[in-house]
Write an enzyme that holds these catalytic residues in place. Structure first.
Site, PDB file in Angstrom:
ATOM      1  CE  LYS A  13      -2.276  -0.755   3.870  1.00 56.63           C
ATOM      2  NZ  LYS A  13      -1.675  -2.018   4.326  1.00 56.63           N
ATOM      3  NE  ARG A  88      -3.779  -1.030  10.321  1.00 54.69           N
ATOM      4  CZ  ARG A  88      -2.721  -0.529   9.685  1.00 54.69           C
ATOM      5  NH1 ARG A  88      -2.717   0.698   9.292  1.00 54.69           N
ATOM      6  NH2 ARG A  88      -1.676  -1.287   9.442  1.00 54.69           N
ATOM      7  NE  ARG A 127       7.771  -3.726   5.605  1.00 56.92           N
ATOM      8  CZ  ARG A 127       6.530  -3.275   5.589  1.00 56.92           C
ATOM      9  NH1 ARG A 127       5.870  -3.137   4.456  1.00 56.92           N
ATOM     10  NH2 ARG A 127       5.919  -2.966   6.716  1.00 56.92           N
ATOM     11  NE  ARG A 160       6.872  -0.717   9.914  1.00 57.24           N
ATOM     12  CZ  ARG A 160       5.704  -0.626   9.280  1.00 57.24           C
ATOM     13  NH1 ARG A 160       5.653  -0.093   8.061  1.00 57.24           N
ATOM     14  NH2 ARG A 160       4.604  -1.056   9.825  1.00 57.24           N
ATOM     15  NE  ARG A 171       2.323  -4.818  11.104  1.00 56.35           N
ATOM     16  CZ  ARG A 171       3.314  -4.555  10.258  1.00 56.35           C
ATOM     17  NH1 ARG A 171       4.504  -5.114  10.417  1.00 56.35           N
ATOM     18  NH2 ARG A 171       3.109  -3.727   9.257  1.00 56.35           N
TER      19      ARG A 171
HETATM   20  P1  AMP Z   1       1.270   0.525   8.924  1.00 56.01           P
HETATM   21  O1  AMP Z   1       2.513   1.283   8.650  1.00 56.01           O
HETATM   22  O2  AMP Z   1       0.061   1.045   8.199  1.00 56.01           O
HETATM   23  O3  AMP Z   1       1.439  -0.960   8.774  1.00 56.01           O
HETATM   24  O4  AMP Z   1       0.939   0.766  10.478  1.00 56.01           O
HETATM   25  C1  AMP Z   1       1.850   0.379  11.487  1.00 56.01           C
HETATM   26  C2  AMP Z   1       1.136   0.275  12.814  1.00 56.01           C
HETATM   27  O5  AMP Z   1       0.606   1.557  13.201  1.00 56.01           O
HETATM   28  C3  AMP Z   1      -0.064  -0.665  12.848  1.00 56.01           C
HETATM   29  O6  AMP Z   1       0.309  -2.020  13.038  1.00 56.01           O
HETATM   30  C4  AMP Z   1      -0.829  -0.094  14.053  1.00 56.01           C
HETATM   31  O7  AMP Z   1      -0.219  -0.454  15.282  1.00 56.01           O
HETATM   32  C5  AMP Z   1      -0.650   1.410  13.872  1.00 56.01           C
HETATM   33  N1  AMP Z   1      -1.704   1.967  12.997  1.00 56.01           N
HETATM   34  C6  AMP Z   1      -1.539   2.489  11.748  1.00 56.01           C
HETATM   35  N2  AMP Z   1      -2.712   2.887  11.252  1.00 56.01           N
HETATM   36  C7  AMP Z   1      -3.640   2.608  12.192  1.00 56.01           C
HETATM   37  C8  AMP Z   1      -5.049   2.755  12.256  1.00 56.01           C
HETATM   38  N3  AMP Z   1      -5.748   3.273  11.231  1.00 56.01           N
HETATM   39  N4  AMP Z   1      -5.682   2.342  13.384  1.00 56.01           N
HETATM   40  C9  AMP Z   1      -5.008   1.832  14.414  1.00 56.01           C
HETATM   41  N5  AMP Z   1      -3.683   1.628  14.420  1.00 56.01           N
HETATM   42  C10 AMP Z   1      -2.988   2.032  13.322  1.00 56.01           C
END
Ligand code: AMP
Length: 213
Positions: A13, A88, A127, A160, A171
């Protein structure tokens, strides 16, 4: 143009959102990037979110809802935006619908990227991310004294904390249980596009643009 890019963590994404945002001259809004920056800068939001993000769980809906509401009112979103990593949960989708109503936002496009969990686990485990601009690269491409091809920062790539295999599995579980239902929420509320997320980056971008307009 108003776009939501949707799909499991690690499906690509972020990479596609950056390409789309640059091409359409719209804002790229990644809640994950916003949270990671807050954690890095040890802001109040960062301190609240750190442990949750590192465990691979979701930050409370009210907290991310407030971030999105503030961000969508910024000038850079006037020409449109692509939301990456939001909504989400169904509750987040409902909060977003209320914000869209208040802002009189017209048609929403939802781009869903599809890939099997095994492919995602493999991709995320391999990654690295640029600590300066967030660019993502496969581990085997990043060598010692590496310069980020995107922002030219030196040796800025790191793994990360939530890209650890056990956390990735959590996740994905959270995705299947709480985020996947959001796709059905948009069936009658958005122009929905589904794309095969297993192709290479350029092919995926071409598929998206072919169906987006
Ligand atoms: P991402 O980079 O989108 O994979 O997000 C990394 C982490 O940030 C996720 O695993 C959540 O812990 C938190 N996070 C990101 N976006 C959201 C969201 N919309 N709602 C809740 N937690 C979020």
């Amino acid at each position: 143009m108003r776009i939501i890019i949707f799909g499991a963590p690690g499906v690509g994404k972020g990479t596609q959102a950056k390409i789309i945002a640059a091409k359409l001259n719209i804002a790229h809004i990644s809640t994950g990037d916003i949270l990671r920056a807050a954690i890095k800068n040890e802001t109040e939001l960062g301190l609240q979110a750190k442990a949750i993000v590192e465990r691979g769980e979701l930050v409370p809906d009210t907290i991310v809802g407030a971030i999105i509401k503030d961000t969508l009112q910024e000038v850079r979103c006037k020409n449109g935006f692509i939301l990456d990593g939001y909504p989400r949960t169904i509750a987040q989708a409902e909060i977003l619908s209320n914000i869209f109503r208040e802002l009189n936002t017209e048609t929403i496009h939802l781009v869903k990227l599809r890939a099997k969990d095994e492919i995602i686990i493999d991709r995320i485990s391999n990654r690295l991310v640029c600590g300066v601009c967030g660019n993502i690269l496969a581990k085997n491409l990043v060598t010692e004294h590496f310069v980020c091809p995107n922002c030219k920062a030196e040796e800025s790539y790191y793994k990360r904390k939530d890209d650890d295999e056990e956390v990735i599995k959590r996740r994905l579980k959270v995705y299947h249980e709480q985020t996947a239902p959001v796709f059905h929420y948009y069936a009658d509320k958005a122009h929905v596009i589904e794309i095969d997320g297993t192709k290479n980056i350029d092919e995926i971008s071409q598929d998206i643009f072919a169906k987006l307009v």
